[in-house]
Design an enzyme around this catalytic site. Sequence first.
Site, PDB file in Angstrom:
ATOM      1  N   HIS A 137       0.817  -1.224   0.000  1.00  0.00           N
ATOM      2  CA  HIS A 137       0.000   0.000   0.000  1.00  0.00           C
ATOM      3  C   HIS A 137       0.846   1.267   0.000  1.00  0.00           C
ATOM      4  O   HIS A 137       0.319   2.343  -0.260  1.00  0.00           O
ATOM      5  CB  HIS A 137      -0.925   0.044   1.222  1.00  0.00           C
ATOM      6  N   ASP A 174      -2.940 -10.989  -1.920  1.00  0.00           N
ATOM      7  CA  ASP A 174      -3.466 -10.386  -0.691  1.00  0.00           C
ATOM      8  C   ASP A 174      -4.903  -9.922  -0.970  1.00  0.00           C
ATOM      9  O   ASP A 174      -5.251  -9.623  -2.116  1.00  0.00           O
ATOM     10  CB  ASP A 174      -2.585  -9.167  -0.337  1.00  0.00           C
ATOM     11  N   HIS A 176      -6.328  -7.228  -0.149  1.00  0.00           N
ATOM     12  CA  HIS A 176      -6.464  -5.785  -0.349  1.00  0.00           C
ATOM     13  C   HIS A 176      -5.746  -5.383  -1.638  1.00  0.00           C
ATOM     14  O   HIS A 176      -4.783  -6.026  -2.038  1.00  0.00           O
ATOM     15  CB  HIS A 176      -5.832  -5.009   0.815  1.00  0.00           C
ATOM     16  N   ASP A 267      -4.493 -12.732   4.001  1.00  0.00           N
ATOM     17  CA  ASP A 267      -5.799 -12.299   4.503  1.00  0.00           C
ATOM     18  C   ASP A 267      -6.893 -12.649   3.491  1.00  0.00           C
ATOM     19  O   ASP A 267      -8.058 -12.369   3.712  1.00  0.00           O
ATOM     20  CB  ASP A 267      -5.798 -10.806   4.820  1.00  0.00           C
TER      21      ASP A 267
HETATM   22  N1  FKS Z   1     -10.910  -3.299  10.105  1.00  0.00           N
HETATM   23  C1  FKS Z   1      -9.687  -2.559  10.172  1.00  0.00           C
HETATM   24  C2  FKS Z   1      -9.527  -1.674   8.929  1.00  0.00           C
HETATM   25  C3  FKS Z   1      -8.099  -1.793   8.421  1.00  0.00           C
HETATM   26  N2  FKS Z   1      -7.946  -1.102   7.146  1.00  0.00           N
HETATM   27  C4  FKS Z   1      -6.536  -1.137   6.697  1.00  0.00           C
HETATM   28  C5  FKS Z   1      -6.200  -2.514   6.137  1.00  0.00           C
HETATM   29  C6  FKS Z   1      -4.729  -2.566   5.722  1.00  0.00           C
HETATM   30  C7  FKS Z   1      -4.421  -3.880   5.056  1.00  0.00           C
HETATM   31  C8  FKS Z   1      -2.920  -4.084   4.909  1.00  0.00           C
HETATM   32  C9  FKS Z   1      -2.563  -5.325   4.053  1.00  0.00           C
HETATM   33  O1  FKS Z   1      -3.127  -6.509   4.595  1.00  0.00           O
HETATM   34  O2  FKS Z   1      -3.075  -5.207   2.725  1.00  0.00           O
HETATM   35  C10 FKS Z   1      -1.054  -5.478   3.990  1.00  0.00           C
HETATM   36  F1  FKS Z   1      -0.747  -6.489   3.178  1.00  0.00           F
HETATM   37  F2  FKS Z   1      -0.495  -4.369   3.524  1.00  0.00           F
HETATM   38  F3  FKS Z   1      -0.584  -5.736   5.196  1.00  0.00           F
HETATM   39 ZN    ZN Z   2      -4.147  -7.254   2.974  1.00  0.00          ZN
END
Ligand code: FKS
Ligand code: ZN
Length: 667
Positions: A137, A174, A176, A267
């Site tokens: 990110h 991933d 996200h 995840d």
């Molecule tokens: N409910 C909590 C909301 C969290 N919102 C942010 C999520 C970030 C994900 C990070 C990720 O998992 O993509 C990485 F690989 F970068 F670690």
């Molecule tokens: Zn993630």
Amino acid sequence: MKMGTALVYDEEMTKYKLLWVDPACKIEVPERLTVSHEALVKAGLADRCVAVPVREATDADILLVHSEEYLEAVKKTPYMTLEDLKEFTLQYGDVYFHPNIYHCAKLAAGAALQLVDSVVTGKVRNGMALVRPPGHHSMRSAANGFCVFNNVAIAAQYAKQKYGMKRVLIVDWDVHHGQGVQSCFEDDPNVLYFSWHRYEHQRFWPQLRDSDYDCVGKEKGAGFNINVPWNKVGMKNGDYLSVFCHVLLPIAYEFSPDLVLVCAGFDSAIGDPEGEMCASPDIFAHLTHLLMNLAGGKVCAVLEGGYNLTSLHQSVCQTVQTLLGDPAPRPADLDGPCTSALESLHCVRSAHRQYWSCLKHAAELPSSEISTKCIKLEEEEEEKQQHQKKEEEEKEAWPEPLKRLTPPVRTAVVLPDGVVCPDGCERFSPSEDLNILNKVRENFLKGPDDSDALTTLSSLTALVEKMEKNEICNGLALVRDVSTARMCVVQHAATAHRNRVLMVCVGDAVVPSPGTDDGKTLLVQFSNTESEEQKGKFHIPVCLKKGCSDVSGFTLAVLGLLLPLGYEYDPSLVLLVRTPGSGLCDAAWQQLTGLLQGLAQGHTLVLMQEGEKACVGPTASSLLGVAAPSLGKLPAPLPEDVQALERLRHRLQADWKLLQTTAPETA
Ligand SMILES: NCCCNCCCCCC(O)(O)C(F)(F)F
Ligand SMILES: [Zn+2]
């Protein structure tokens, strides 16, 4: 060809954590790294890897992706008070700083670079870096989503600059969207970025319009950015495999990367609070396996996310065990892709149709129709999904992945005396088992004393038995009479009640339909002769204009047709038969042999006609787990082949769900 899998890890990267209350960041804890590493140690996988030390990324490394002002700002954080750190953090989203996070962020990026060094210089074949903070990110001048430096983006630039890597593929599984990676390479045709991510029509974090399927890259980079949005939660193994077979792999093989980097976030596995998906940890064994014949096997996996400590460590182990070359577990009861996944699949293929010749035939729908279709189908499924989701909340549990035992013998060979046994293989001695000999004698011998046929067929039967008992992983036989050998193997294997045999035939020998359509065998035959008779569900002739001599058409048929069929059929044995006249080049043959080992726990038996003796070496190398040579940048497949494959998939998808690439027509 160097084997060996690198493992890059250092416990120093566990030495930072959230120092204040922030609900968005509390899931990113040091234990993510410790449980992953401890699981690898406990499973005996860490010891089988080559331990590669971390190093700090230098300023120059970091400046490959990030701006000087951002680096200078982060450099100040070790000396900040708690209040200053909180203040500094406010300018970014969903991320936290800590006095030691700058040090750890340099180690995480440096770990990825150490991994690239050891793979590209051939010290090892592939590897994994267990790191935090994650990276995908972080932007050129901003931390974001737990990420400080973009580890994988830096690794890609580093590989291009230091090693002159021409084409780099980044696969981001991933859950996200790695918008930091996307923005870094948006206009770069030498870096193909693929990401799937929970999106829910832009309602899910980071809620970016640029994460949708129609963001395909800019200027010279158009077509080299692939976004697969998941507009529903609960995606399962079949959804993931469909996207690999019908989007990622055909494009990746056309792109023909020199290096594969994986943003390995877990995840996207079942149990994760962020992803809320339902894919089991062992699916990562298959996703990894499907990438391992690209780039000559040069695959570097770098940890990103993963917040359910149980599914995280299970998924990490599945990934590393596959990188080590162990056969993947059989994918249990795969469902076809759900309607929402099919909508996404169709949208992505349509958006990329103009850039990739493998997608030229992708049915083109006017974008307006696509979007309304998506929304319309959403409402239909909404209530269905809602009550299902409530159930899942109660029972978020899944079976522990089965122990993947590696057979004592990897590759056994049955060869005529004059043919030398390839290095690493074990020559299979003729069977003395009397009931095998008698059965072979009465069923298959033409002449009463056809001794070498008796030897060959009884050896084959015994070999199949040892594969069933998992004492041997795979095998290769060079025989005079392939059709008798084939019948002997199929008959023996089919008798064992639960066996299903996937038979893949390459070459122009006429293969009789496997008798009844009882589903005990699935025959897929590649040839250049159009077969007139209508075949059943379990006999699939794949006709290519120039047979297998056209590598592009053949590869497309393997990736978009054979693999989905094979995964859905889930055989206990794969029988790969090669007869002369296939015109198939060694590299394509090795790709086929490599990819098919993802099925049936790697139980692949290759039968070759004696005339194919020259192919024994290359076949053995692939059966031993050595990555197949790259096919090079693939030219466009013949349009008539592409259309023929499309027609075949449309005809078969009623019976074979994993062949679908568009949602069923709504009433
Ligand atoms: N409910 C909590 C909301 C969290 N919102 C942010 C999520 C970030 C994900 C990070 C990720 O998992 O993509 C990485 F690989 F970068 F670690
Ligand atoms: Zn993630």
